[in-house]
Design an enzyme around this catalytic site. Structure first.
Site, PDB file in Angstrom:
ATOM      1  N   HIS A   1       0.813  -1.224   0.000  1.00 30.53           N
ATOM      2  CA  HIS A   1       0.000   0.000   0.000  1.00 30.53           C
ATOM      3  C   HIS A   1       0.845   1.271   0.000  1.00 30.53           C
ATOM      4  O   HIS A   1       0.391   2.315   0.453  1.00 30.53           O
ATOM      5  CB  HIS A   1      -0.960  -0.003   1.200  1.00 30.53           C
ATOM      6  CG  HIS A   1      -2.033  -1.042   1.086  1.00 30.53           C
ATOM      7  ND1 HIS A   1      -3.214  -0.829   0.424  1.00 30.53           N
ATOM      8  CD2 HIS A   1      -2.082  -2.321   1.524  1.00 30.53           C
ATOM      9  CE1 HIS A   1      -3.960  -1.916   0.470  1.00 30.53           C
ATOM     10  NE2 HIS A   1      -3.289  -2.840   1.135  1.00 30.53           N
TER      11      HIS A   1
ATOM     12  N   HIS B   1       0.149 -15.635   8.597  1.00 28.77           N
ATOM     13  CA  HIS B   1       0.629 -14.501   7.812  1.00 28.77           C
ATOM     14  C   HIS B   1       1.979 -14.046   8.365  1.00 28.77           C
ATOM     15  O   HIS B   1       2.468 -14.563   9.365  1.00 28.77           O
ATOM     16  CB  HIS B   1      -0.382 -13.353   7.839  1.00 28.77           C
ATOM     17  CG  HIS B   1      -0.411 -12.540   6.572  1.00 28.77           C
ATOM     18  ND1 HIS B   1       0.606 -11.687   6.228  1.00 28.77           N
ATOM     19  CD2 HIS B   1      -1.318 -12.475   5.571  1.00 28.77           C
ATOM     20  CE1 HIS B   1       0.323 -11.119   5.077  1.00 28.77           C
ATOM     21  NE2 HIS B   1      -0.839 -11.583   4.646  1.00 28.77           N
TER      22      HIS B   1
ATOM     23  N   ASP C   1      -7.020 -12.733  -2.812  1.00 28.37           N
ATOM     24  CA  ASP C   1      -7.363 -13.844  -3.700  1.00 28.37           C
ATOM     25  C   ASP C   1      -7.814 -15.051  -2.887  1.00 28.37           C
ATOM     26  O   ASP C   1      -7.147 -15.424  -1.908  1.00 28.37           O
ATOM     27  CB  ASP C   1      -6.144 -14.246  -4.529  1.00 28.37           C
ATOM     28  CG  ASP C   1      -5.731 -13.184  -5.527  1.00 28.37           C
ATOM     29  OD1 ASP C   1      -6.237 -13.221  -6.649  1.00 28.37           O
ATOM     30  OD2 ASP C   1      -4.898 -12.325  -5.167  1.00 28.37           O
TER      31      ASP C   1
END
Length: 424
Positions: free
Chosen positions: A17, A106, A366
């Site tokens: 980002h 993650h 996704d």
């Protein structure tokens, strides 16, 4: 670190980002025609928002060449490329729950442990957004390899979840013995792969079933993994560096550096353990095939690149023996896990470890990464091959400058000296 390669050196930058992502590529041969039009097709194949089974993040991923070319020709100096992040939404991650809890599986926790600070939105450097620089650099390598050697690199989706295009059987424990698979890797093209959207599995029935499976996981806010298979055709023999920089070791390194990868196998792979050596060995036979037209007309032919004298009757080795390419097609598979960021409630703990809680991650992600991973796998394969080609070119050039060894012969039986070329 963020640099890959030795002779063809790629340094990527950017987070998921930030304002832009991109790369600097050093070692690009001078004098090659190159514009954004050569790079954009692969960027478009990788971009988000291309179907209803990929992340809805709407990025056009338009690449801009910043340096290293003039009038559409490479100068031999570093090529800088940039892609703007136009649809960034860091606010999607700005809630108290995601601020307190690391996402299960993650990189939130491990990045914090490593650096003491982490990007507050998205996955930062662990995000697949980082792979934009790889794909841009790979497109440059692919063009050179195609023009100089006629090398073709094509990847496709072969598995999603429990669905497989070539499931193992007692007769064919590895795809390498399956005639359908062998025909596919000899003939498949990128245009053929992209005719089977949205999954990019080159079989209409399998593609439809895989689409339905990914859709089902998407609708449950869950995710699923898959496998990308890749083939490299028209690769010269002699590429790869013993002992630690074997060609398959470099490919494994490259593929396992892609986000979400969990496995790599080459040639017969893990299924090959069920094939006895008497069957698995690849017999050598004379190679009578003509040199690809593009090679015959290119500088590679003028530089003394020979047609390999031998080829193999079978190719269970996957085109590599002793860590060095033998001239046969190189093929391998890369396993991708289910994406970690999902909307399903998951138990986790706070960063400080003081409390447990439940996290349903927010953001656009996704449900399965393999449809968009296809050009990334192709890019990393091209970077490995480009580096190996340039290394072998340097060796060949150094050897060609030596005076002939009078009265000496080499194992091939041909006179030694400037005219002898082994490999590239």
């Amino acid at each position: 670190m963020s640099t890959f390669g030795e002779y063809f050196r790629v340094h990527t930058y950017g987070e998921s980002h930030c304002r832009s992502v991109g790369c600097i590529v050093d070692g690009v041969p001078p004098g090659m025609e190159l514009t954004e039009d050569d790079i954009q097709p692969q960027m478009t194949r990788r971009r988000p928002g291309q179907s209803n089974i990929t992340t809805p993040r709407n990025e056009k991923d338009r690449v801009l060449i910043q340096s290293g070319t003039e009038f559409g020709v490479t100068l031999g100096t570093p090529i800088g490329m940039m892609v703007l992040n136009e649809d960034q939404r860091p606010k999607d991650y700005g809630n108290k729950t995601m601020d307190r809890y690391p996402r299960p599986s993650h990189a939130d926790w491990t990045y914090l442990e490593k650096y003491g600070v982490k990007a507050s939105s998205g996955g930062g450097r662990s995000s697949a957004r980082e792979t934009i620089g790889r794909v841009a650099a790979g497109a440059i390598a692919e063009k050179y390899l195609r023009l100089a050697y006629g090398i073709e690199i094509v990847a496709f989706v072969s598995d999603v979840g429990h669905l497989s295009l070539f499931p193992p059987t007692a007769t064919h424990p590895s795809p390498c013995t399956n005639p359908g698979f062998l025909h596919l890797i000899e003939s498949i093209s990128r245009e053929g792969v992209d005719s089977f959207l949205p999954v990019r599995c080159p079989d209409a029935d399998a593609n439809a079933r895989m689409t339905d499976l990914i859709t089902a996981f998407r609708d449950k806010n869950d995710s699923i993994g898959g496998v990308v298979t890749c083939v490299i055709r028209n690769l010269p023999s002699g590429l790869g560096e013993p002992c630690f920089d074997k060609l398959e070791a470099k490919l494994a390194h490259a593929m396992m550096s892609i986000p979400a990868t969990k496995g790599f196998d080459l040639g017969s792979g893990f299924g090959g353990v069920q094939i006895p050596g008497s069957t698995h060995n690849d017999p050598f036979v004379p190679d009578t095939s003509p040199l690809p037209e593009v090679v015959a007309a290119s500088g590679a032919a003028r530089a003394g690149v020979p047609r390999p004298r031998l080829t193999t009757k079978t190719n269970y080795s996957g085109g590599i023996q002793g860590g060095i390419s033998n001239g046969a097609p190189v093929y391998f598979r890369v396993a991708f896990k289910a994406p970690a960021t999902i909307g399903v409630d998951q138990t986790t703990a706070t960063y400080d470890g003081d409390a447990e809680g439940v996290l349903a991650a927010k953001g656009r992600h996704d449900p399965c990464v393999v449809p968009r991973a296809v050009p990334i796998v192709e890019a990393m394969a091209s970077l490995v091959v480009m580096d190996a080609v340039l290394a072998q070119q340097a060796r060949h050039t150094a050897k060609s400058l030596l005076p002939p060894l009078a009265g000496r012969t080499v194992p091939s039986g041909k006179p030694a000296g400037n005219g002898v070329t082994e490999g590239v």
